[in-house]
Structures are given as structure tokens and as C-alpha cells.
Design a protein around this motif. Structure first.
Motif, PDB file in Angstrom:
ATOM      1  N   GLU A  59       0.911  -1.292  -0.116  1.00 18.57           N
ATOM      2  CA  GLU A  59      -0.014   0.033   0.036  1.00 18.57           C
ATOM      3  C   GLU A  59       0.954   1.219   0.068  1.00 18.57           C
ATOM      4  OE1 GLU A  59      -2.983  -0.088   3.218  1.00 18.57           O
ATOM      5  OE2 GLU A  59      -3.521  -2.316   2.686  1.00 18.57           O
ATOM      6  N   GLN A  60       0.717   2.204  -0.864  1.00 19.30           N
ATOM      7  CA  GLN A  60       1.251   3.439  -0.954  1.00 19.30           C
ATOM      8  C   GLN A  60       0.536   4.416  -1.043  1.00 19.30           C
ATOM      9  OE1 GLN A  60       3.794   3.099  -4.569  1.00 19.30           O
ATOM     10  NE2 GLN A  60       5.494   2.254  -3.457  1.00 19.30           N
ATOM     11  N   ARG A  61       0.645   5.729  -0.507  1.00 23.18           N
ATOM     12  CA  ARG A  61      -0.001   7.044  -0.464  1.00 23.18           C
ATOM     13  C   ARG A  61       0.888   7.910  -1.158  1.00 23.18           C
ATOM     14  NH1 ARG A  61      -4.650   7.229   2.213  1.00 23.18           N
ATOM     15  NH2 ARG A  61      -5.090   5.636   3.757  1.00 23.18           N
ATOM     16  N   GLY A  62       0.182   8.732  -2.109  1.00 26.07           N
ATOM     17  CA  GLY A  62       0.910   9.900  -2.637  1.00 26.07           C
ATOM     18  C   GLY A  62       0.949   9.746  -4.254  1.00 26.07           C
ATOM     19  N   PRO A  63       1.659  10.761  -5.007  1.00 26.12           N
ATOM     20  CA  PRO A  63       1.400  10.733  -6.294  1.00 26.12           C
ATOM     21  C   PRO A  63       2.403   9.781  -6.838  1.00 26.12           C
ATOM     22  CG  PRO A  63       2.879  12.457  -5.586  1.00 26.12           C
ATOM     23  CD  PRO A  63       2.327  11.847  -4.208  1.00 26.12           C
ATOM     24  N   PHE A  64       1.911   9.102  -8.037  1.00 28.15           N
ATOM     25  CA  PHE A  64       2.634   8.259  -8.749  1.00 28.15           C
ATOM     26  C   PHE A  64       2.972   8.532 -10.111  1.00 28.15           C
ATOM     27  CE2 PHE A  64      -0.271   6.443  -5.467  1.00 28.15           C
ATOM     28  CZ  PHE A  64       0.687   5.908  -4.671  1.00 28.15           C
ATOM     29  N   GLY A  65       4.023   7.722 -10.904  1.00 34.29           N
ATOM     30  CA  GLY A  65       4.218   8.030 -12.229  1.00 34.29           C
ATOM     31  C   GLY A  65       5.440   8.750 -12.587  1.00 34.29           C
ATOM     32  N   GLY A  66       6.244   8.935 -11.562  1.00 35.72           N
ATOM     33  CA  GLY A  66       7.544   9.516 -11.660  1.00 35.72           C
ATOM     34  C   GLY A  66       7.636  10.818 -10.983  1.00 35.72           C
ATOM     35  N   GLY A  67       6.584  10.867 -10.071  1.00 32.39           N
ATOM     36  CA  GLY A  67       6.591  12.330  -9.380  1.00 32.39           C
ATOM     37  C   GLY A  67       7.454  12.206  -7.959  1.00 32.39           C
ATOM     38  N   PRO A  68       7.086  12.957  -7.151  1.00 31.86           N
ATOM     39  CA  PRO A  68       7.758  13.014  -5.619  1.00 31.86           C
ATOM     40  C   PRO A  68       7.593  11.809  -5.102  1.00 31.86           C
ATOM     41  CG  PRO A  68       6.311  14.982  -5.940  1.00 31.86           C
ATOM     42  CD  PRO A  68       6.159  14.041  -7.049  1.00 31.86           C
ATOM     43  N   GLU A  69       8.281  11.498  -4.052  1.00 31.64           N
ATOM     44  CA  GLU A  69       8.294  10.093  -3.504  1.00 31.64           C
ATOM     45  C   GLU A  69       6.818   9.765  -2.810  1.00 31.64           C
ATOM     46  OE1 GLU A  69      10.141  13.044  -0.508  1.00 31.64           O
ATOM     47  OE2 GLU A  69      10.207  12.569  -2.585  1.00 31.64           O
ATOM     48  N   GLU A  94      11.113 -14.912 -26.062  1.00 27.93           N
ATOM     49  CA  GLU A  94       9.837 -14.322 -26.607  1.00 27.93           C
ATOM     50  C   GLU A  94       9.068 -13.292 -25.367  1.00 27.93           C
ATOM     51  OE1 GLU A  94       5.366 -15.853 -27.311  1.00 27.93           O
ATOM     52  OE2 GLU A  94       7.148 -17.110 -28.369  1.00 27.93           O
ATOM     53  N   LEU A  95       9.090 -13.917 -24.212  1.00 25.08           N
ATOM     54  CA  LEU A  95       8.935 -13.220 -22.982  1.00 25.08           C
ATOM     55  C   LEU A  95       9.714 -11.867 -22.916  1.00 25.08           C
ATOM     56  CD1 LEU A  95       8.272 -15.900 -20.506  1.00 25.08           C
ATOM     57  CD2 LEU A  95       6.505 -14.791 -22.006  1.00 25.08           C
ATOM     58  N   ARG A  96      10.920 -11.916 -23.120  1.00 27.91           N
ATOM     59  CA  ARG A  96      11.641 -10.710 -23.085  1.00 27.91           C
ATOM     60  C   ARG A  96      11.208  -9.574 -23.878  1.00 27.91           C
ATOM     61  NH1 ARG A  96      17.585 -13.929 -21.899  1.00 27.91           N
ATOM     62  NH2 ARG A  96      17.334 -14.022 -19.727  1.00 27.91           N
ATOM     63  N   GLU A  97      11.273  -9.978 -25.141  1.00 33.30           N
ATOM     64  CA  GLU A  97      10.750  -9.199 -25.950  1.00 33.30           C
ATOM     65  C   GLU A  97       9.289  -8.481 -25.804  1.00 33.30           C
ATOM     66  OE1 GLU A  97      10.604 -11.232 -30.115  1.00 33.30           O
ATOM     67  OE2 GLU A  97      12.819 -11.450 -29.760  1.00 33.30           O
ATOM     68  N   ARG A  98       8.290  -9.332 -25.433  1.00 33.18           N
ATOM     69  CA  ARG A  98       7.053  -8.949 -24.909  1.00 33.18           C
ATOM     70  C   ARG A  98       6.904  -8.039 -23.961  1.00 33.18           C
ATOM     71  NH1 ARG A  98       3.210 -13.782 -23.458  1.00 33.18           N
ATOM     72  NH2 ARG A  98       4.031 -14.695 -25.378  1.00 33.18           N
ATOM     73  N   ALA A  99       7.959  -8.363 -22.842  1.00 30.26           N
ATOM     74  CA  ALA A  99       8.145  -7.191 -21.704  1.00 30.26           C
ATOM     75  C   ALA A  99       8.674  -5.820 -22.279  1.00 30.26           C
ATOM     76  CB  ALA A  99       9.079  -7.877 -20.898  1.00 30.26           C
ATOM     77  N   GLN A 100       9.569  -5.894 -23.170  1.00 31.08           N
ATOM     78  CA  GLN A 100      10.139  -4.722 -23.617  1.00 31.08           C
ATOM     79  C   GLN A 100       9.241  -3.779 -24.109  1.00 31.08           C
ATOM     80  OE1 GLN A 100      13.119  -3.438 -22.844  1.00 31.08           O
ATOM     81  NE2 GLN A 100      14.191  -4.982 -22.167  1.00 31.08           N
ATOM     82  N   ALA A 101       8.217  -4.506 -24.846  1.00 30.68           N
ATOM     83  CA  ALA A 101       7.221  -3.686 -25.738  1.00 30.68           C
ATOM     84  C   ALA A 101       6.098  -3.321 -24.772  1.00 30.68           C
ATOM     85  CB  ALA A 101       6.407  -4.710 -26.722  1.00 30.68           C
ATOM     86  N   ARG A 102       5.782  -4.160 -23.459  1.00 36.06           N
ATOM     87  CA  ARG A 102       4.732  -3.728 -22.634  1.00 36.06           C
ATOM     88  C   ARG A 102       5.322  -2.430 -21.988  1.00 36.06           C
ATOM     89  NH1 ARG A 102       0.064  -2.539 -21.001  1.00 36.06           N
ATOM     90  NH2 ARG A 102      -0.470  -2.726 -18.618  1.00 36.06           N
ATOM     91  N   VAL A 103       6.729  -2.501 -21.521  1.00 37.35           N
ATOM     92  CA  VAL A 103       7.310  -1.262 -20.834  1.00 37.35           C
ATOM     93  C   VAL A 103       7.066  -0.086 -21.474  1.00 37.35           C
ATOM     94  CG1 VAL A 103       9.657  -0.315 -19.758  1.00 37.35           C
ATOM     95  CG2 VAL A 103       8.836  -2.581 -19.464  1.00 37.35           C
ATOM     96  N   ALA A 104       7.575  -0.076 -23.165  1.00 33.75           N
ATOM     97  CA  ALA A 104       7.369   0.998 -23.856  1.00 33.75           C
ATOM     98  C   ALA A 104       6.022   1.343 -23.811  1.00 33.75           C
ATOM     99  CB  ALA A 104       7.972   0.677 -25.431  1.00 33.75           C
ATOM    100  N   GLN A 105       5.060   0.603 -23.923  1.00 37.22           N
ATOM    101  CA  GLN A 105       3.649   1.074 -23.911  1.00 37.22           C
ATOM    102  C   GLN A 105       3.227   1.876 -22.776  1.00 37.22           C
ATOM    103  OE1 GLN A 105       0.674  -2.102 -23.404  1.00 37.22           O
ATOM    104  NE2 GLN A 105      -0.656  -1.238 -24.856  1.00 37.22           N
ATOM    105  N   LEU A 106       3.644   1.346 -21.487  1.00 41.13           N
ATOM    106  CA  LEU A 106       3.131   2.064 -20.080  1.00 41.13           C
ATOM    107  C   LEU A 106       4.171   3.429 -20.148  1.00 41.13           C
ATOM    108  CD1 LEU A 106       3.690  -1.065 -17.672  1.00 41.13           C
ATOM    109  CD2 LEU A 106       1.482   0.479 -18.261  1.00 41.13           C
ATOM    110  N   HIS A 107       5.197   3.538 -20.758  1.00 36.43           N
ATOM    111  CA  HIS A 107       5.962   4.626 -20.661  1.00 36.43           C
ATOM    112  C   HIS A 107       5.419   5.759 -21.714  1.00 36.43           C
ATOM    113  CE1 HIS A 107       9.970   3.122 -19.185  1.00 36.43           C
ATOM    114  NE2 HIS A 107       9.365   3.062 -18.286  1.00 36.43           N
ATOM    115  N   ALA A 108       4.747   5.096 -22.672  1.00 41.26           N
ATOM    116  CA  ALA A 108       4.005   6.174 -23.678  1.00 41.26           C
ATOM    117  C   ALA A 108       2.896   6.815 -23.062  1.00 41.26           C
ATOM    118  CB  ALA A 108       3.587   5.342 -24.842  1.00 41.26           C
ATOM    119  N   ALA A 109       2.132   5.866 -21.988  1.00 40.03           N
ATOM    120  CA  ALA A 109       0.778   6.248 -21.361  1.00 40.03           C
ATOM    121  C   ALA A 109       1.248   7.068 -20.212  1.00 40.03           C
ATOM    122  CB  ALA A 109       0.295   5.108 -21.166  1.00 40.03           C
ATOM    123  N   GLY A 110       2.416   7.388 -19.834  1.00 41.78           N
ATOM    124  CA  GLY A 110       2.592   8.316 -18.668  1.00 41.78           C
ATOM    125  C   GLY A 110       3.312   7.667 -17.386  1.00 41.78           C
ATOM    126  N   VAL A 111       3.125   6.273 -17.648  1.00 44.56           N
ATOM    127  CA  VAL A 111       3.630   5.289 -16.253  1.00 44.56           C
ATOM    128  C   VAL A 111       5.206   5.172 -16.266  1.00 44.56           C
ATOM    129  CG1 VAL A 111       3.227   3.094 -15.012  1.00 44.56           C
ATOM    130  CG2 VAL A 111       1.431   4.147 -16.552  1.00 44.56           C
TER     131      VAL A 111
END
Length: 341
Positions: free
Chosen positions: A86-96, A254-271
């Protein structure tokens, strides 16, 4: 067996073909897990399926004081462990976490996830519309603010299903004196309970603290990646039962390639906090056979930030020991030869 190789197929250097190095010349592709924690809902279906298929004993249903986590960690009777953080606070690259920051402009993970597959500039499903005329200059955008209208800081649950990592450089294989631990043709690491003598050497050798000895039994137990199911073309029980595909099973590359694509997708969405853990062959264990997409630092999930195979210095230690033994023998012989009569 060459001087650089052990019975588990471990080479202290780049070694992608761990099964081939372990004596499987026609091995299938190395298999593994990719766990995408961004879509884990904490349902514990994987825990139940693992126990049911592998006949893992019940290990207590008491509340531990750690949210809905009733297992706390991996062990001899918990081959899968779902963490609730459980975490409280802003997320997605902001303050702690823990600090309310109404002017934070990055997307929180919930809003960003809702926008996947949509225009990044438009609100996602369920997101409130922007006020007419836009927000005043310098004011927070309520669509992406981590603070609710009444001032409460948003709560985020990080959920992750942990498991044995089936390391490329597996220290547990190095230290096992009976051969109870072995590398399979799928590149996974399995304990043979009928051979394990309960010495416990593998327990401190694991850099992740995965292996454990069962009370009243003494033998070591851990995830086998459902070796019996893999042998007949079935996927592991945990992956089969996962309703969100958070646990994905398949050929490791194959999983490594899929994972890299998923990270890129999340980064593009602001995560922007999304990152992979354990996928790199260049890390301290040569890459994991079970790796993760995390939304925070590894330590938050109880994972070591820089895992290192605990037996990496064994070859040098043996060489130094042999050199010392030879030196002592030479000194003893020299003393005998030069002894006055």
C-alpha cells in the motif's frame, strides 16, 4: 565436464543455453515466467492453483498485519506469494510516495492505465472531463491529480506474484552435495525431494531467499515451474489460472521481447516508473528465468536491487586453496630435505 562448467550448466560468463550446458544437446527453448505486476489484481488464484496442483501444504490463513497478505513471503509451503503493498501519494515519476503534491503533472498509474490504447491527450474511460475553458494557469489538472477533491491523498496498491527466479547462474545448484537440485531440459531448476537430505546448504546460497526447509520434514522445497506439466506440453498451473495474464509463460526470449514492448507502452501512457527486473543476462545472476515488470523500486517489493550469485567466487577460492596446499606441501618437503643429520 569442462573446467568452466558445473552440473547445473552454470558458466561464470554469458551462457544463454543453460540446458545444453547441462547435458541436453537437443533441448527445447528455455521456458520461463514474465510477471506483469501492472495488471495483477491480487486475486491469489496463482497461489491456490500452485498449492492444489503440487499438493503444497496449507501454511496458515491468519491475517499477518500486512494488508491482505496472509503468507508474507516465499517458503517451503508457499511456492507463490502475492504481495500487497500500500502506498499513498502521487505516482508515475513524481515525488516520493507519502507526500501529497496537488500540482504534480505526471499521470498517476490508474489514469495512465485507463488511457492505454486511447489518445494520450484525451481522458480515458471513467476519467472526469476537464472543466470548461481548461484549468486556470498554475492549478492542478483534476483529471490527473493524485489528490481527491476533499484533499485526501490517493492510495495505490502494488500487487505482485513472486516465485522462484530459476536463475541462469543458480548458486543452489553449486552447493547441493547430493544432486537433489538439477537443471531441467527447459532451463528451470528443480528439487528432487526423494534425494534431498535436508542439509540446508541451498537456503543461504539463494540470493533471493526463495528456498526453504519444511518444518517437521527438513527437506528443501520450492517452485518447480510445474515440471510435470511442462513435460506433457501444459503450462504451469499458476499461469493457467491467472485471470488477467499477469503471469505469462513461454519461451524466455519471446517473453523478454514482449516485456520490453509492454514497458514502452506504459512509458508512452505516462507510467514512467515502469521497469523490468531480472530480465537482463548481464545482471549478477546471468538473468532470471522468471522476471518482472515493476512499478517501483525492487526494494519496495522485497526484491534485492542488485542480486549476485553467491557462489561466483568459488572457482577463485578453490584455486587459492589448491595453491596454498601445494605451497604448504612444498615447504614441508623442503624442511624435510634440508633437515640436518
Amino acid at each position: 565436464m569442462s573446467g568452466d562448467e558445473d552440473r547445473g550448466g552454470l558458466l561464470y560468463g554469458p551462457q544463454p543455453d543453460v540446458a545444453g550446458a547441462s547435458g541436453y544437446p537437443s533441448a527445447p527453448p528455455r521456458m520461463g515466467f514474465f510477471t506483469d505486476t501492472s495488471v495483477c489484481i491480487g486475486c491469489k488464484a496463482c497461489e491456490v492453483a500452485c498449492k492444489e496442483w503440487n499438493a503444497v501444504p496449507e501454511d496458515g490463513l491468519e491475517l499477518t498485519g500486512m494488508s491482505y497478505d496472509n503468507t508474507q513471503g516465499l517458503g517451503a509451503d508457499s511456492w507463490r506469494h502475492v504481495a500487497f503493498i500500500e502506498q499513498r501519494g502521487p505516482f508515475g515519476g513524481g515525488p516520493e510516495p507519502g507526500i501529497a503534491h496537488p500540482d504534480h503533472e505526471d499521470l498517476d498509474v490508474f489514469t495512465a492505465a485507463s488511457r492505454l490504447g486511447t489518445d494520450a491527450g484525451a481522458p480515458g474511460p471513467g476519467a472526469p472531463a476537464a472543466p470548461p475553458g481548461g484549468a486556470p494557469e498554475g492549478a492542478a489538472d483534476e483529471r490527473i491529480s493524485p489528490v481527491s477533491p476533499d484533499g485526501r491523498t490517493e492510495l495505490r496498491w502494488l500487487m505482485s506474484s513472486d516465485v522462484c527466479k530459476h536463475c541462469t547462474h543458480a548458486a543452489c545448484l553449486d552447493v547441493c552435495p547430493t544432486g537433489a537440485l538439477f537443471r531441467t531440459e527447459f532451463g528451470t531448476v528443480v528439487v528432487q525431494e526423494d534425494i534431498c537430505n535436508g542439509c540446508g546448504y541451498c537456503v543461504p546460497a539463494c540470493p533471493y531467499g526463495v528456498i526453504d526447509q519444511r518444518k517437521g520434514d527438513g527437506r528443501a522445497w520450492k517452485c518447480t515451474l510445474c515440471y510435470d506439466r511442462l513435460g506433457v506440453g501444459m503450462e504451469p498451473a499458476c499461469a493457467k489460472s491467472c485471470p488477467t495474464d499477469s503471469i505469462q509463460f513461454g519461451p524466455l526470449e519471446e517473453l523478454r521481447e514482449r516485456a520490453q514492448a509492454r514497458v514502452a507502452q506504459l512509458h508512452a501512457a505516462g507510467v514512467t516508473d515502469a521497469r523490468l527486473y531480472g530480465e537482463s543476462p548481464d545482471d549478477g545472476v546471468g538473468g532470471d528465468g522468471a522476471f518482472f515488470l515493476l512499478l517501483d523500486e525492487p526494494e519496495v517489493y522485497g526484491l534485492p536491487p542488485d542480486p549476485v550469485v553467491t557462489t561466483r567466487d568459488l572457482p577463485d577460492m578453490w584455486r587459492h586453496a589448491a595453491l596454498a596446499a601445494v605451497s604448504l606441501a612444498a615447504l614441508a618437503v623442503g624442511s624435510f630435505v634440508r633437515r640436518p643429520r
